[in-house]
Design a protein around this motif. Structure first.
Motif, PDB file in Angstrom:
ATOM      1  N   LYS A  87      -3.366   2.428 -11.576  1.00  0.00           N
ATOM      2  CA  LYS A  87      -3.831   1.061 -11.324  1.00  0.00           C
ATOM      3  C   LYS A  87      -4.596   0.994  -9.996  1.00  0.00           C
ATOM      4  O   LYS A  87      -5.674   0.403  -9.897  1.00  0.00           O
ATOM      5  CB  LYS A  87      -2.631   0.107 -11.294  1.00  0.00           C
ATOM      6  CG  LYS A  87      -3.048  -1.358 -11.216  1.00  0.00           C
ATOM      7  CD  LYS A  87      -1.836  -2.276 -11.094  1.00  0.00           C
ATOM      8  CE  LYS A  87      -2.291  -3.709 -10.869  1.00  0.00           C
ATOM      9  NZ  LYS A  87      -1.187  -4.601 -10.535  1.00  0.00           N
ATOM     10  N   LYS A  90      -7.965   2.678 -10.342  1.00  0.00           N
ATOM     11  CA  LYS A  90      -8.937   1.822 -11.039  1.00  0.00           C
ATOM     12  C   LYS A  90      -9.480   0.745 -10.086  1.00  0.00           C
ATOM     13  O   LYS A  90     -10.690   0.488 -10.045  1.00  0.00           O
ATOM     14  CB  LYS A  90      -8.266   1.168 -12.250  1.00  0.00           C
ATOM     15  CG  LYS A  90      -9.181   0.290 -13.089  1.00  0.00           C
ATOM     16  CD  LYS A  90      -8.424  -0.234 -14.311  1.00  0.00           C
ATOM     17  CE  LYS A  90      -9.300  -1.085 -15.204  1.00  0.00           C
ATOM     18  NZ  LYS A  90      -9.715  -2.334 -14.568  1.00  0.00           N
ATOM     19  N   ASP A  94     -13.353   0.243  -9.014  1.00  0.00           N
ATOM     20  CA  ASP A  94     -14.027  -1.046  -9.262  1.00  0.00           C
ATOM     21  C   ASP A  94     -14.595  -1.644  -7.983  1.00  0.00           C
ATOM     22  O   ASP A  94     -15.696  -2.209  -7.979  1.00  0.00           O
ATOM     23  CB  ASP A  94     -13.056  -2.030  -9.923  1.00  0.00           C
ATOM     24  CG  ASP A  94     -12.765  -1.674 -11.384  1.00  0.00           C
ATOM     25  OD1 ASP A  94     -13.426  -0.756 -11.908  1.00  0.00           O
ATOM     26  OD2 ASP A  94     -11.876  -2.300 -11.983  1.00  0.00           O
ATOM     27  N   LYS A 133     -20.033  -0.861 -14.666  1.00  0.00           N
ATOM     28  CA  LYS A 133     -19.027  -1.293 -15.627  1.00  0.00           C
ATOM     29  C   LYS A 133     -19.553  -2.519 -16.366  1.00  0.00           C
ATOM     30  O   LYS A 133     -20.055  -3.460 -15.756  1.00  0.00           O
ATOM     31  CB  LYS A 133     -17.718  -1.628 -14.896  1.00  0.00           C
ATOM     32  CG  LYS A 133     -16.548  -1.930 -15.814  1.00  0.00           C
ATOM     33  CD  LYS A 133     -15.312  -2.275 -14.988  1.00  0.00           C
ATOM     34  CE  LYS A 133     -14.117  -2.516 -15.894  1.00  0.00           C
ATOM     35  NZ  LYS A 133     -12.939  -2.970 -15.131  1.00  0.00           N
ATOM     36  N   ASP A 136     -15.319  -3.755 -20.785  1.00  0.00           N
ATOM     37  CA  ASP A 136     -14.266  -2.744 -20.614  1.00  0.00           C
ATOM     38  C   ASP A 136     -14.841  -1.328 -20.584  1.00  0.00           C
ATOM     39  O   ASP A 136     -14.111  -0.351 -20.587  1.00  0.00           O
ATOM     40  CB  ASP A 136     -13.242  -2.876 -21.757  1.00  0.00           C
ATOM     41  CG  ASP A 136     -11.964  -2.073 -21.486  1.00  0.00           C
ATOM     42  OD1 ASP A 136     -11.434  -2.172 -20.356  1.00  0.00           O
ATOM     43  OD2 ASP A 136     -11.521  -1.337 -22.394  1.00  0.00           O
ATOM     44  N   ASN A 137     -16.155  -1.209 -20.551  1.00  0.00           N
ATOM     45  CA  ASN A 137     -16.792   0.107 -20.584  1.00  0.00           C
ATOM     46  C   ASN A 137     -17.358   0.506 -19.219  1.00  0.00           C
ATOM     47  O   ASN A 137     -18.091  -0.274 -18.600  1.00  0.00           O
ATOM     48  CB  ASN A 137     -17.933   0.125 -21.606  1.00  0.00           C
ATOM     49  CG  ASN A 137     -17.426   0.059 -23.032  1.00  0.00           C
ATOM     50  OD1 ASN A 137     -16.415   0.659 -23.357  1.00  0.00           O
ATOM     51  ND2 ASN A 137     -18.124  -0.692 -23.871  1.00  0.00           N
ATOM     52  N   TYR A 138     -17.002   1.729 -18.795  1.00  0.00           N
ATOM     53  CA  TYR A 138     -17.567   2.269 -17.556  1.00  0.00           C
ATOM     54  C   TYR A 138     -18.842   3.047 -17.891  1.00  0.00           C
ATOM     55  O   TYR A 138     -18.896   3.765 -18.897  1.00  0.00           O
ATOM     56  CB  TYR A 138     -16.557   3.187 -16.870  1.00  0.00           C
ATOM     57  CG  TYR A 138     -15.478   2.415 -16.157  1.00  0.00           C
ATOM     58  CD1 TYR A 138     -15.649   2.000 -14.835  1.00  0.00           C
ATOM     59  CD2 TYR A 138     -14.288   2.075 -16.811  1.00  0.00           C
ATOM     60  CE1 TYR A 138     -14.665   1.277 -14.177  1.00  0.00           C
ATOM     61  CE2 TYR A 138     -13.296   1.352 -16.162  1.00  0.00           C
ATOM     62  CZ  TYR A 138     -13.494   0.952 -14.848  1.00  0.00           C
ATOM     63  OH  TYR A 138     -12.529   0.225 -14.200  1.00  0.00           O
ATOM     64  N   THR A 152     -14.400   3.944 -22.209  1.00  0.00           N
ATOM     65  CA  THR A 152     -13.586   2.738 -22.029  1.00  0.00           C
ATOM     66  C   THR A 152     -12.671   2.949 -20.829  1.00  0.00           C
ATOM     67  O   THR A 152     -12.454   4.087 -20.384  1.00  0.00           O
ATOM     68  CB  THR A 152     -12.729   2.441 -23.265  1.00  0.00           C
ATOM     69  OG1 THR A 152     -11.770   3.506 -23.416  1.00  0.00           O
ATOM     70  CG2 THR A 152     -13.589   2.327 -24.524  1.00  0.00           C
ATOM     71  N   ALA A 153     -12.104   1.861 -20.320  1.00  0.00           N
ATOM     72  CA  ALA A 153     -11.191   1.953 -19.178  1.00  0.00           C
ATOM     73  C   ALA A 153     -10.027   2.894 -19.500  1.00  0.00           C
ATOM     74  O   ALA A 153      -9.614   3.714 -18.666  1.00  0.00           O
ATOM     75  CB  ALA A 153     -10.670   0.570 -18.813  1.00  0.00           C
ATOM     76  N   LYS A 154      -9.515   2.821 -20.739  1.00  0.00           N
ATOM     77  CA  LYS A 154      -8.388   3.675 -21.145  1.00  0.00           C
ATOM     78  C   LYS A 154      -8.809   5.142 -21.210  1.00  0.00           C
ATOM     79  O   LYS A 154      -8.081   6.038 -20.768  1.00  0.00           O
ATOM     80  CB  LYS A 154      -7.870   3.204 -22.504  1.00  0.00           C
ATOM     81  CG  LYS A 154      -6.523   3.804 -22.877  1.00  0.00           C
ATOM     82  CD  LYS A 154      -5.985   3.204 -24.168  1.00  0.00           C
ATOM     83  CE  LYS A 154      -4.642   3.841 -24.532  1.00  0.00           C
ATOM     84  NZ  LYS A 154      -4.118   3.324 -25.816  1.00  0.00           N
ATOM     85  N   GLU A 157      -9.256   6.507 -17.666  1.00  0.00           N
ATOM     86  CA  GLU A 157      -7.953   6.735 -17.024  1.00  0.00           C
ATOM     87  C   GLU A 157      -7.327   8.039 -17.516  1.00  0.00           C
ATOM     88  O   GLU A 157      -6.777   8.818 -16.739  1.00  0.00           O
ATOM     89  CB  GLU A 157      -7.004   5.573 -17.316  1.00  0.00           C
ATOM     90  CG  GLU A 157      -5.662   5.716 -16.595  1.00  0.00           C
ATOM     91  CD  GLU A 157      -4.706   4.566 -16.902  1.00  0.00           C
ATOM     92  OE1 GLU A 157      -3.576   4.844 -17.355  1.00  0.00           O
ATOM     93  OE2 GLU A 157      -5.095   3.398 -16.698  1.00  0.00           O
TER      94      GLU A 157
END
Length: 331
Positions: A87, A90, A94, A133, A136-138, A152-154, A157
Motif C-alpha cells: 500500500k 503504491k 502515485d 495512470k 486503474d491502469n498504470y 492494472t494496479a493489481k 503490485e
C-alpha cells in the motif's frame, strides 16, 4: 495522471530505463553509453547460488549498479526506495506520478502479462518506467518492448512484490539532481578502467578466470551430474547470454557500440578499432551459444560435444584477456 514521456526501445532493460529517464530530463544519452560508463559488462559464475535449478551465470554487473555508477560518474543524484508494505509502495508511486515524475521500477518477469509466455520465468531484476495512470491502469514504458503498454494496479503490485532471488520489494528509483552539463570524457575513462579491472580480476568467480572455470566444469558435467542436468546447466548459460543478456553475445555487442561512440567523444581512434574487435568476440559468444543449444536440444551429432564447446569457451576467454589489456592501455 499522464506524463509526456518518450518511449524508446532498447536492447536491455536497465540501460534502456536510464537512457529514457535521461532523455526525459533533457540529456540525450544512448543505451551503450549508459552501459559503458556504468561498467555494466562482466562475466560471473556463482555455482553456489541456484536460479531455476541451475547455477548463476551472469554477463553483467548486479542490478542497480549500472545506474548507480553512471550517476556518480556524470555528477547526478538518484533516489532509490524499497517497501515492505504494498500500500505504501503504491502511494509513493502515485505521488511521483502526480508530481510529473516518471520512475524506474524493478519487477519480476514471471507474472508480466504483456510478455510472451516463453519469456516469462522466475527472474526478478527486470526494469521498466511507470509514466502515468489512467483509472486503474498504470502506463508502462518497458524498454525491451516496441511500444508502451499498461498493467492494472493489481498486476503491477504482483510483479513489484514478486518472491524469490533478487525480490524487488516494490523498488522504485529516479534522478533527483543533474549537473548543468554531463562531463562524459572522465566518466567514460572511469567506466572503461573499472570494466578492465573487473574482467581481469585474480579471483575465479568473475571475469576471464570465471569463463575458464566454466569451461573446465563443462568438460566434467556429463559424468559428474549426468546428461540431463548438464543439458539444463548449458541451457542456463545460453539463456543468460542471449535472453537475459539482451542484445546478444552476452552484452558484447552493446559494449562494442559503446567503444565506437566513446572513440568519437575522446577522439581516440584506438577505441574504434577495439570496438570492432569486441564485436568479433560477440560473434564467437554467439557461435558458442548455437553449438551449446544443439547439445541441450539433443541435436548435436558430435559425441565429444561438451569438450568442443569447452574449447570454444577457453578460446573466448583468452581473446577477452588480451582484449582488456589492450583496452586498458588505450585509455
Amino acid at each position: 495522471m499522464k506524463i509526456d514521456f518518450t518511449h524508446k526501445q532498447a536492447a536491455h532493460c536497465e540501460n534502456g530505463v536510464v537512457s529514457n529517464l535521461m532523455r526525459h530530463n533533457g540529456f540525450e544519452i544512448s543505451e551503450p553509453m549508459v552501459f559503458g560508463i556504468g561498467s555494466g559488462l562482466l562475466f560471473s559464475y556463482l555455482p553456489f547460488i541456484k536460479v531455476n535449478f541451475a547455477p548463476v551465470f551472469t554477463y553483467r554487473v548486479m542490478p542497480g549498479l549500472i545506474f548507480n555508477r553512471f550517476a556518480k560518474r556524470v555528477g547526478m543524484k538518484i533516489k532509490r526506495e524499497k517497501f515492505s508494505n504494498p500500500k505504501t509502495a503504491k502511494e509513493r508511486l502515485d505521488n511521483n506520478l502526480k508530481n510529473n515524475n516518471p520512475v524506474g521500477v524493478q519487477v519480476g518477469v514471471y507474472q508480466l502479462t504483456y510478455f510472451p509466455e516463453e519469456y516469462r520465468f522466475h527472474f526478478n531484476a527486470h526494469n521498466m518506467v511507470v509514466y502515468g495512470k489512467e483509472n486503474d491502469n498504470y502506463l508502462i514504458s518497458d524498454p525491451v518492448m516496441a511500444d508502451v503498454t499498461t498493467l492494472t494496479a493489481k498486476e503491477l503490485e504482483k510483479v513489484r512484490f514478486a518472491k524469490g532471488a533478487f525480490a524487488p520489494k516494490g523498488h522504485i528509483y529516479y534522478p533527483t539532481k543533474f549537473p548543468e552539463k554531463l562531463e562524459l570524457e572522465t566518466a567514460i575513462v572511469k567506466g572503461i578502467k573499472q570494466t578492465c579491472r573487473d574482467m581481469t580480476a585474480p579471483v575465479p568467480l568473475v571475469g576471464v578466470k570465471a569463463i575458464k572455470w566454466v569451461a573446465k566444469n563443462i568438460r566434467k558435467w556429463p559424468k559428474k551430474i549426468g546428461p540431463k542436468k548438464a543439458n539444463h546447466y548449458l541451457g542456463q548459460i545460453v539463456r543468460m547470454q542471449e535472453e537475459i543478456g539482451t542484445g546478444g553475445g552476452g552484452f558484447r555487442y552493446i559494449y562494442g557500440a559503446f567503444l565506437q561512440e566513446a572513440s568519437k567523444v575522446l577522439e581516440n581512434p584506438a577505441l574504434f578499432e577495439l570496438s570492432k574487435e569486441m564485436t568479433l568476440i560477440g560473434d564467437q559468444w554467439r557461435d558458442f551459444a548455437v553449438d551449446a543449444s544443439r547439445i541441450y536440444k539433443n541435436r548435436s551429432g558430435q559425441e565429444d560435444g561438451y569438450n568442443k564447446i569447452a574449447d570454444q569457451l577457453e578460446a573466448i576467454a583468452n581473446k577477452e584477456e588480451a582484449f582488456y589489456k589492450k583496452l586498458k592501455k588505450a585509455v
